[in-house]
Every structure is written in structure tokens, then in C-alpha cells.
Design a protein around this motif. Sequence first.
Motif, PDB file in Angstrom:
ATOM      1  N   GLY A  65       7.508  26.646   7.001  1.00  0.00           N
ATOM      2  CA  GLY A  65       8.468  27.043   8.031  1.00  0.00           C
ATOM      3  C   GLY A  65       9.862  27.260   7.474  1.00  0.00           C
ATOM      4  N   TYR A  66      10.307  26.370   6.578  1.00  0.00           N
ATOM      5  CA  TYR A  66      11.619  26.542   5.955  1.00  0.00           C
ATOM      6  C   TYR A  66      11.658  27.805   5.085  1.00  0.00           C
ATOM      7  N   VAL A 108       5.438  26.427  -5.037  1.00  0.00           N
ATOM      8  CA  VAL A 108       5.708  27.827  -4.678  1.00  0.00           C
ATOM      9  C   VAL A 108       6.473  27.886  -3.352  1.00  0.00           C
ATOM     10  N   GLU A 109       6.032  27.077  -2.394  1.00  0.00           N
ATOM     11  CA  GLU A 109       6.726  27.049  -1.106  1.00  0.00           C
ATOM     12  C   GLU A 109       8.180  26.628  -1.271  1.00  0.00           C
ATOM     13  N   TYR A 110       8.391  25.567  -2.038  1.00  0.00           N
ATOM     14  CA  TYR A 110       9.763  25.055  -2.155  1.00  0.00           C
ATOM     15  C   TYR A 110      10.648  26.006  -2.951  1.00  0.00           C
ATOM     16  N   VAL A 111      10.109  26.652  -3.961  1.00  0.00           N
ATOM     17  CA  VAL A 111      10.905  27.628  -4.719  1.00  0.00           C
ATOM     18  C   VAL A 111      11.334  28.771  -3.806  1.00  0.00           C
ATOM     19  N   ALA A 144       9.926  30.587   5.496  1.00  0.00           N
ATOM     20  CA  ALA A 144      10.029  31.736   6.393  1.00  0.00           C
ATOM     21  C   ALA A 144      11.432  31.844   6.987  1.00  0.00           C
ATOM     22  N   LEU A 145      12.033  30.698   7.327  1.00  0.00           N
ATOM     23  CA  LEU A 145      13.363  30.698   7.919  1.00  0.00           C
ATOM     24  C   LEU A 145      14.403  31.262   6.962  1.00  0.00           C
ATOM     25  N   PHE A 146      14.446  30.767   5.734  1.00  0.00           N
ATOM     26  CA  PHE A 146      15.507  31.178   4.817  1.00  0.00           C
ATOM     27  C   PHE A 146      15.282  32.586   4.262  1.00  0.00           C
ATOM     28  N   ILE A 147      14.034  32.967   4.016  1.00  0.00           N
ATOM     29  CA  ILE A 147      13.783  34.351   3.594  1.00  0.00           C
ATOM     30  C   ILE A 147      14.162  35.300   4.729  1.00  0.00           C
TER      31      ILE A 147
END
Length: 389
Positions: free
Chosen positions: A371-372, A281-284, A374-377
Motif C-alpha cells: 500500500g505504501y 523490492v516493496e520497500y525499495v 502504491a501511495l508514494f509511486i
Amino acid sequence: MSFRRLRALIYKECLQLTRDPSSFFIGLVIPALLIFLIGFGMSMDVTHIPTAVVLEDSSPTARSVVSFMNESPYFSPRYVTSMQEAKQLMDERRAEAILRIPGDFSARLSEGRGKVQLITYGVDTTIANATTTYVQNGIARWQQSYLSGTAINGVPAVASTSSSTTLAASPIVPGSVTVDSRQWFNDANTSTWMFIPGLIVIVMTLVGVFLTALVMAREWERGTLESLFVTPMHAAEIVFAKIIPYFGVAMIGFFICLLSARYVYEVPIEGSIFLILFASVEYVLVAIGMGLTISSVLKNQFLSCQLALLVSLLPTIMLSGFIFDLRSVPTAVNVISHLMPATYYMDLLKSLFLAGNNPVIIYKNCAILAGYAALFIGLSLLVTRKRLD
């Protein structure tokens, strides 16, 4: 055919080419990056293998049998005194192999029954098989020197079972040394178990980034976003409305991959299903956020697709550890690979599928993926504005 008209058309196309920076980027910069990256940065050689060496026998003979590791470019040995310490290093992924010299090695060697134990981290069968070959060859060379009486790293090749005496008066004819090799976390010793989790990472990258890399650009090209801008909807609502459907599609694709891995390829799942699902879920979310950011910035489907290919799919295949061992690549390439979220998802999936719940890997990689995400969203929300530029 008129040569004059042809010349005019060629001149016109050259002008368009020079006025379009993206054409030079795709035609010149990308090939140059790929050829230098693959040529200098990629290597199928397995080098600098972190190896925990357990010296339960501290005699000169026991030390000399592992001396081939000290100056070898293929090993990065770390000497410990107990198997417990070595297992902890392997659990923390600070060791890919354990070479154990038992306490009775010297005594058994003098009786012709010398034996050492090699344990490899079977999650990556390429590294495990290469390590086994390297160790067997190194010990074979040591044995040849031992039998011929050649000193190894300053240690006499023929030594007694006691470190305080030599066999000048009554030499003992040594026997052979056998390597008892075992592979943890991959009982079948098949590369399929290693490649399937990595293939899931590539599929999730492809689905998450490429689907959303086109969605905002398509809306900009068709002008349908203008209709949304005159409504009371906020930019955040538009972004999340894009995220949720594609997130559902990506997760359906993930479950297809998961079921195929388990029941078609019979890959074991040693870790928690919940943790595998949580990490996915995080990576998607990372992949969708990356695709939306690219699409919102470029506003062009063709350019978005090209950039998505450059920054997501190709690096995921080449730099995430799917094909190449990251310890064998140059330092600069290693640093770049650890800036990519796919590297952490790759490491996490392989560990959860084959090795089980390793707290060190789970906590670190899940935190980095969060963290990634949150960054990209956040970036996709930042670059999406209700205005026409």
C-alpha cells in the motif's frame, strides 16, 4: 574593515534570512522537533513486556510466585493454561516471553526443587535479556518473602502443596526456585543477529530515498527537464525512467547487504529467501517513490536532502524499533512510528531472518508495504507535470 559596510552586509543577510522560510525551518523547527522527540519519546528502558504466563499449577503458591507481574510497569501479563496457546501468542508477536509454572511446582517446591521455565523471543536480544533479568529478580524477591513468611498479594507466603490445607501445624521448609531460561530464534544470544537486519533497513532507506530525492531536483535546477517537456514523452514515462535505474542500484546494494549478513556476520536466514527479496523490492519501491515525491515537489537539491533526512533516515533510526522498544515509548510516539513504512519492513526482516516464515507478520506487513509503495509511486506521478511553474 569598515563597520558601516559590515553593518550593511549583516542587515542584508538578516533580510535574506527572514525571507527564506526554509532557513528558519532548518535552524529552529528541526532542532526543536528532535530535542522534544528524543527527550520525551525515546527510552532505553524496557517496559510493558507482553508475557504469556502458563499456570499449569493453579495452587495459591503457584499463583503467588508470578504475582510480581500484576502491578509491575515492566510486564503486561496474559494468563493462559497451555503452552500451545502461549506459543501461538509468541508466533503472533502478542507475547515477547513465556513464563511457565509446571503442574508439579508446589510439590517440587516443598522438596526444595522448585523450578519455573522462562522462554524469551530472542529476535530482539535487548528485550529478551531484560525480561530474563526482570523475572529472575522478581522471583528472587518472592522467594525472600516466601522464606520470611510474608504474605504476597494476600496469599500466605508459606503454603502447602495442596490449595485446601495450610502448614500451620507442620510447616515445611521450602527450597529455592530456579529459573530455567531459554531463548528462541537466537541461539547465539548475540545482538549482532538483531542489528544486522535493522541495518539493512537503514541502508535501503538511505539508498532509496536520498538517491532519488536529488534526481528530479537536480534536473529542475539545471533546466534539463525543459528539454524533456518539449518532447512527446509523458510525465509517467519520465518518472518510470527515473525509477528503474535507481531501483537496480538499490537492489544491488541489497544483495551486498544480504551476502554480508549471511557470510560475514553469519546471521542465520530461517525464513524464505524469496519472501525476504519480495519484501525488500516493496520497500525499495516505497523509498524511491518517497524520494521522487520530495524531489518533484521542492525542486531544490538542498531542501530535498534536508527533508529526506527529516522524514526518512532519522525516523528510521529512532522510531522503527531499531534501537528502542516501541512498547516502551509514549502512545503518541508509538502511533507515529506505526505510520512509517520502515517499521513494518524492520519487523518483517527480523522475523524472516531469525524466526522463520510467520504468516501473520508476513501477510500483514507485506500488504502494508504494498500500500505504501502504491501511495508514494502514485504521488510521484501526480506531482510530476509537464509544465513550468
